[in-house]
Write a protein that holds these residues in place. Structure first.
Motif, PDB file in Angstrom:
ATOM      1  N   ILE A   1      -5.907   1.589  -3.937  1.00  0.00           N
ATOM      2  CA  ILE A   1      -7.448   1.681  -2.082  1.00  0.00           C
ATOM      3  C   ILE A   1      -8.459   2.009  -3.544  1.00  0.00           C
ATOM      4  O   ILE A   1      -9.294   1.735  -3.457  1.00  0.00           O
ATOM      5  CB  ILE A   1      -6.901   2.700  -1.762  1.00  0.00           C
ATOM      6  CG1 ILE A   1      -6.359   1.990  -0.926  1.00  0.00           C
ATOM      7  CG2 ILE A   1      -8.074   3.269  -0.604  1.00  0.00           C
ATOM      8  CD1 ILE A   1      -6.013   2.762   0.522  1.00  0.00           C
TER       9      ILE A   1
ATOM     10  N   LEU B   1       0.636  -1.246  -0.021  1.00  0.00           N
ATOM     11  CA  LEU B   1       0.105   0.024   0.006  1.00  0.00           C
ATOM     12  C   LEU B   1       0.844   0.820   0.353  1.00  0.00           C
ATOM     13  O   LEU B   1       0.182   1.679  -0.736  1.00  0.00           O
ATOM     14  CB  LEU B   1      -1.027   0.025   1.225  1.00  0.00           C
ATOM     15  CG  LEU B   1      -2.215  -0.710   1.238  1.00  0.00           C
ATOM     16  CD1 LEU B   1      -3.078  -0.759   2.572  1.00  0.00           C
ATOM     17  CD2 LEU B   1      -2.988   0.000  -0.069  1.00  0.00           C
ATOM     18  N   LYS B   2       1.966   1.729   0.870  1.00  0.00           N
ATOM     19  CA  LYS B   2       2.710   1.829   0.760  1.00  0.00           C
ATOM     20  C   LYS B   2       3.545   2.988  -0.447  1.00  0.00           C
ATOM     21  O   LYS B   2       3.419   3.836  -1.281  1.00  0.00           O
ATOM     22  CB  LYS B   2       4.058   2.238   1.719  1.00  0.00           C
ATOM     23  CG  LYS B   2       3.318   2.106   3.421  1.00  0.00           C
ATOM     24  CD  LYS B   2       4.601   2.437   4.062  1.00  0.00           C
ATOM     25  CE  LYS B   2       5.871   2.949   4.394  1.00  0.00           C
ATOM     26  NZ  LYS B   2       7.002   2.207   5.785  1.00  0.00           N
TER      27      LYS B   2
ATOM     28  N   SER C   1       2.094   1.723  -4.001  1.00  0.00           N
ATOM     29  CA  SER C   1       0.850   1.988  -4.297  1.00  0.00           C
ATOM     30  C   SER C   1      -0.451   2.517  -3.702  1.00  0.00           C
ATOM     31  O   SER C   1      -1.469   1.479  -4.248  1.00  0.00           O
ATOM     32  CB  SER C   1       0.826   1.647  -5.867  1.00  0.00           C
ATOM     33  OG  SER C   1       0.766  -0.154  -4.918  1.00  0.00           O
ATOM     34  N   PRO C   2      -0.261   3.572  -3.576  1.00  0.00           N
ATOM     35  CA  PRO C   2      -1.835   4.021  -2.304  1.00  0.00           C
ATOM     36  C   PRO C   2      -2.466   4.330  -3.348  1.00  0.00           C
ATOM     37  O   PRO C   2      -3.911   3.784  -2.793  1.00  0.00           O
ATOM     38  CB  PRO C   2      -1.312   5.079  -2.268  1.00  0.00           C
ATOM     39  CG  PRO C   2      -0.176   5.674  -2.727  1.00  0.00           C
ATOM     40  CD  PRO C   2       0.986   4.626  -3.261  1.00  0.00           C
ATOM     41  N   GLN C   3      -2.311   4.567  -4.955  1.00  0.00           N
ATOM     42  CA  GLN C   3      -4.003   4.408  -5.478  1.00  0.00           C
ATOM     43  C   GLN C   3      -4.271   2.590  -5.940  1.00  0.00           C
ATOM     44  O   GLN C   3      -6.028   2.899  -6.870  1.00  0.00           O
ATOM     45  CB  GLN C   3      -2.985   4.392  -6.462  1.00  0.00           C
ATOM     46  CG  GLN C   3      -2.737   3.725  -7.939  1.00  0.00           C
ATOM     47  CD  GLN C   3      -0.904   4.148  -7.494  1.00  0.00           C
ATOM     48  OE1 GLN C   3      -0.467   4.186  -6.511  1.00  0.00           O
ATOM     49  NE2 GLN C   3       0.134   3.022  -8.843  1.00  0.00           N
TER      50      GLN C   3
ATOM     51  N   TYR D   1      -3.349  10.895   1.672  1.00  0.00           N
ATOM     52  CA  TYR D   1      -3.597   9.537   2.799  1.00  0.00           C
ATOM     53  C   TYR D   1      -2.327   8.853   1.892  1.00  0.00           C
ATOM     54  O   TYR D   1      -1.362   7.869   3.231  1.00  0.00           O
ATOM     55  CB  TYR D   1      -4.437   8.608   3.102  1.00  0.00           C
ATOM     56  CG  TYR D   1      -5.347   7.862   1.475  1.00  0.00           C
ATOM     57  CD1 TYR D   1      -4.804   7.138   0.711  1.00  0.00           C
ATOM     58  CD2 TYR D   1      -7.068   8.848   0.374  1.00  0.00           C
ATOM     59  CE1 TYR D   1      -5.567   6.766  -0.181  1.00  0.00           C
ATOM     60  CE2 TYR D   1      -6.690   8.432  -0.884  1.00  0.00           C
ATOM     61  CZ  TYR D   1      -6.469   7.412  -0.378  1.00  0.00           C
ATOM     62  OH  TYR D   1      -6.896   6.587  -2.512  1.00  0.00           O
ATOM     63  N   ALA D   2      -1.647   8.833   1.028  1.00  0.00           N
ATOM     64  CA  ALA D   2      -0.649   8.421   0.922  1.00  0.00           C
ATOM     65  C   ALA D   2       1.141   8.968   1.930  1.00  0.00           C
ATOM     66  O   ALA D   2       1.322   8.002   1.549  1.00  0.00           O
ATOM     67  CB  ALA D   2       0.259   8.744  -0.586  1.00  0.00           C
TER      68      ALA D   2
ATOM     69  N   LEU E   1       0.453   6.873   4.429  1.00  0.00           N
ATOM     70  CA  LEU E   1       0.635   5.891   4.681  1.00  0.00           C
ATOM     71  C   LEU E   1       2.377   5.239   4.742  1.00  0.00           C
ATOM     72  O   LEU E   1       2.706   4.430   5.362  1.00  0.00           O
ATOM     73  CB  LEU E   1       0.416   5.272   3.639  1.00  0.00           C
ATOM     74  CG  LEU E   1      -1.499   4.334   3.279  1.00  0.00           C
ATOM     75  CD1 LEU E   1      -1.815   4.011   1.898  1.00  0.00           C
ATOM     76  CD2 LEU E   1      -1.507   3.494   4.457  1.00  0.00           C
ATOM     77  N   LYS E   2       2.715   6.270   4.706  1.00  0.00           N
ATOM     78  CA  LYS E   2       4.041   6.651   4.301  1.00  0.00           C
ATOM     79  C   LYS E   2       4.392   6.649   5.492  1.00  0.00           C
ATOM     80  O   LYS E   2       5.925   6.119   6.115  1.00  0.00           O
ATOM     81  CB  LYS E   2       5.172   7.682   3.064  1.00  0.00           C
ATOM     82  CG  LYS E   2       4.687   6.911   1.747  1.00  0.00           C
ATOM     83  CD  LYS E   2       4.941   8.507   0.907  1.00  0.00           C
ATOM     84  CE  LYS E   2       4.710   8.074  -0.498  1.00  0.00           C
ATOM     85  NZ  LYS E   2       5.250   6.899  -1.060  1.00  0.00           N
TER      86      LYS E   2
ATOM     87  N   LEU F   1      -6.272  11.402  -2.517  1.00  0.00           N
ATOM     88  CA  LEU F   1      -4.464  10.027  -2.817  1.00  0.00           C
ATOM     89  C   LEU F   1      -3.796  10.499  -2.217  1.00  0.00           C
ATOM     90  O   LEU F   1      -3.005  10.086  -1.333  1.00  0.00           O
ATOM     91  CB  LEU F   1      -4.872  10.238  -4.117  1.00  0.00           C
ATOM     92  CG  LEU F   1      -3.734   8.741  -4.171  1.00  0.00           C
ATOM     93  CD1 LEU F   1      -3.730   7.783  -3.648  1.00  0.00           C
ATOM     94  CD2 LEU F   1      -3.465   8.570  -5.987  1.00  0.00           C
TER      95      LEU F   1
END
Length: 190
Positions: free
Chosen positions: A32, A25-26, A28-30, A161-162, A165-166, A158
């Protein structure tokens, strides 16, 4: 003793699965919003029979076109989404604007479809009686609108929340790393 070892292995396996999930997810958060777009497509396509039956029964202007456009754009949105976010490159802004246009058109045609159903059911002269297919079609179209709107909001937020997530720590603590001696490579035997 064996049960404790097996449960510890299962716990490590679950922890490793969760860690790998967050690592992906970190990177490629896209994914989601892509999953939400996939859910929207599945909701619409798996209930296409009730939508088609409703279109055939009510048969007011533009219902068939709305159904066709919603299904077509649901499929094309995947292609556009994958072209918007190429691997290890910046998002393509032109494709992103086309994707937003597709999402907006899908919401618009779903809204027109719901209005046509409401007009047919509530008209004064010869109203259509609400059947199971009509109720299922209304529910499906409302769910499609909701998931497409959620996808649009997730795409819009995006970058926010990206970053979040990082910040999640996905590094592995290896036992004994703190006890390692410093390696001196400056003046070895020449």
């Amino acid at each position: 003793m064996k049960q404790k070892q097996e449960s510890a292995k299962q716990k490590r396996g679950k922890n490793e699965f969760v860690r790998k999930f967050f690592v992906s997810l970190k990177r490629s958060p896209q994914n989601i919003p892509l999953v939400v777009l996939g859910i929207a497509f599945l909701v619409y396509s798996l209930n296409l029979t009730s939508i088609s039956n409703t279109t055939a029964r009510i048969n007011t202007p533009n219902m068939g076109q709305c159904e066709f456009v919603a299904m077509l754009l649901s499929i094309l949105a995947f292609v556009c989404f994958l072209r918007t976010f190429p691997k290890r490159q910046k998002p393509n802004k032109i494709m992103l604007s086309i994707l937003y246009a597709m999402l907006g058109i899908m919401i618009f045609v779903d809204g027109v479809y719901l209005v046509r159903i409401g007009q047919a059911v509530n008209r004064a002269v010869n109203p259509i009686k609400k059947s199971a297919d009509i109720s299922a079609a209304q529910t499906t179209v409302i769910m499609h609108i909701v998931f497409v709107a959620i996808c649009a909001v997730l795409l819009l937020t995006l970058p926010l929340y990206a970053k979040g997530l990082k910040k999640i720590n996905t590094s592995i603590d290896v036992e004994g790393n703190g006890e390692m001696a410093e390696i001196d490579i400056s003046g070895e035997d020449e």
